[in-house]
Design a protein around this motif. Structure first.
Motif: not given
Length: 541
Positions: A431-440
């Motif tokens: 399991p991993i985390s992920v963030s979609y709040d990225v600049p591009n």
């Protein structure tokens, strides 16, 4: 008093502002501002690395200005035209030594000036003498300085100064010669650590490193102990792990991603896939090994270039993650753990094993479709993926050696799974985390991206499982055609009316279905013949 050192032509004088042109001057001045004055004194209050005799004054020896007292630990490196890499190597070596010696073997660039400005003691050969001549000067200078420990590395960056403490630790356990992990004696470049007894005993002739190895062998036969750095347990730092990061126009975040990844690996390889911004320059400032692609060729080509670099450099494990900041580099140890433990050749970081982020519903739905088709495409093994498109994964050396498939764009993740399964490579997920709040955000529209990957997977299924992709649809279409024909004739006998359209459609469906079933059987036979003609696991060691 200065000390004579036989075997060197001259030492270098530094008039840093007046005599150093252009970019080199800026580099040296920046180095001085960053790390302070260099060793030695010019007699007028200025600090210089060494004193020089002018070329018009012939001498049989040279004079070295050095602090009073013997040097315990000396790191030395031969250098020839290494101005691009010398700064990084010297700065890294200074962290682990009392003094750093650079033997500039007749360089025609600014190698010597940069090294001296960074605090190294520089001995300069007026003409190139070759590696053997440089080593001769290194051992002679070490004896003249009274060094008790000598570590020799190359100046071109291929040796990691981070290995120096391990070499010294083994040297201080009573060994007089220490090589790198898994190596019984210093390699062909002489990289290794030498104790006082060896420093005093080694005398190099014209054959350079071959003389070193021969003399070490003779010393060992005479009772000089030799050792090597420990390498019993997998390491999260050191030469065994590399991180590969494909990046396209990620100048805003690539520096942060590379620096964080560096905390968990020896080398970070950033592949700049034809970016139009400063991605490559910023990655270099973050101490990444940067590969610049001539044009944007897609994620698959970029990753394959990174894998090739890591494989050529001999890394045992490679971790990949995206360069846009979606993945957390702090999770590299968790993703690498199954591979380091020998439990898997491919460990995939899954966003869906333990959902830790607010993943958009359309992504979840689309991912389930892609997962299903990817699992169908797998020919062999019982691995079932929950995140076939994750770019956060770890590969063993065995997996690196078996990257023998063609792929394009974002298809590489699914292609990798489908390729490894029939080869018998073990795969798992963590399991991993992920963030979609990225600049591009994402470089492609998620819908077009999903359909593109799905089309590739469907084509792969057709190639790998023709009975599944042709036979089952053929059976369905054939049954439809038979049903239409039965309906047509039953209605004709019941109402005396003949439905020509239904009859024609049913007949066409019957013919098409039979053709699909026949094609599936033929392609399946050809696939079986192809599999029997040669071993499918020939790349596996």
């Amino acid at each position: 008093m200065p000390q004579d050192i036989p075997g060197a032509e001259s030492l270098l004088n530094f008039d840093l502002v007046a005599r150093t042109p252009g970019v080199a001057a800026m580099s040296i001045l920046l180095a001085i501002l960053l790390i302070g004055p260099v060793a030695g004194n010019d007699g007028n209050g200025g600090r210089v690395s060494s004193l020089i005799d002018t070329p018009t004054t012939p001498r049989s020896g040279v004079r070295l200005s050095q602090p009073a007292g013997a040097v315990r630990t000396l790191v030395a490196m031969p250098a020839y035209n290494e101005e691009a890499a010398i700064a990084k190597t010297v700065l890294g070596a200074r962290q682990h030594a009392d003094a750093v010696l650079v033997v500039d073997d007749g360089s025609k660039d600014e190698t010597a000036r940069i090294a001296g400005a960074l605090g190294a003691i520089v001995v300069r050969h007026e003409a190139n003498r070759g590696y053997g001549g440089a080593l001769q000067t290194i051992f002679g200078t070490a004896r003249g300085m009274g060094a008790e420990e000598l570590v020799i590395i190359d100046a071109d960056g291929q040796h990691d100064p981070g290995e120096i403490p391990g070499l010294l630790a083994e040297l201080r356990r009573g060994n007089d010669v220490v090589a790198l992990s898994g190596v019984k004696s210093p390699g062909p470049d002489g990289f290794g650590a030498y104790g006082k007894k060896v420093i005093e005993a080694i005398r190099i002739g014209g054959n350079g490193t071959s003389d070193i190895l021969a003399q070490i062998h003779d010393l060992a036969a005479a009772g000089v102990p030799a050792g090597r750095t420990a390498n019993d347990e997998p390491r999260y730092r050191g030469e065994r792990i590399a991180v590969v990061i494909p990046a396209y126009n990620e100048g805003l975040v690539i520096g942060s991603v590379a620096l964080q990844a560096k905390q968990h690996a020896d080398r970070v390889i950033v592949i700049d896939d034809g970016s139009n911004d400063r991605t490559a320059a910023i990655a270099r400032l973050a101490d990444a090994d940067v590969i610049e692609m001539p044009e944007n060729g897609g994620k698959a080509k970029a990753m394959m270039a990174g894998f090739s670099r890591a494989r050529d450099l001999g890394y045992d494990l490679v971790v990949t993650l995206d360069g846009d900041g979606q993945h957390d580099p702090a999770e590299i140890p968790a993703v690498a753990a199954p591979v380091l433990a020998g439990e898997a050749d491919l460990a995939i970081g899954s966003r869906f094993l333990d959902i830790k982020a607010d993943i958009p519903k359309y992504r979840i739905a689309g991912q389930k479709v892609l997962n299903s088709f990817t699992n169908i495409s797998v020919d062999g093994g019982d691995f079932v993926t929950t995140d076939s498109q994750s770019g956060f994964r770890a590969l063993s050396r065995r997996a690196l050696e078996n990257l023998t498939f063609a792929s394009e764009g974002y298809n590489i993740e699914s292609d990798m799974i489908a390729h490894f399964a029939p080869l018998g490579l073990a795969m798992t997920e963590v399991p991993i985390s992920v963030s979609y709040d990225v600049p591009n955000k994402h470089k492609m529209n998620p819908v077009s991206h999903g359909f593109g990957v799905l089309a590739r997977i469907v084509g792969l299924i057709g190639y790998r499982r023709p009975l599944l992709s042709f036979g089952i649809p053929g059976v369905v279409v054939t049954l439809f055609g038979i049903g239409a024909e039965i309906y047509t004739f039953s209605e004709f006998y019941r109402t005396d009316q003949f439905h020509y359209i239904v009859f024609t459609g049913g007949f066409a469906a019957l013919i098409l279905g039979l053709m699909l079933v026949t094609s599936g059987l033929i392609l399946n036979s050809l696939m079986m013949i192809t599999k029997g003609a040669g071993p499918s696991k020939e790349s596996i060691p």
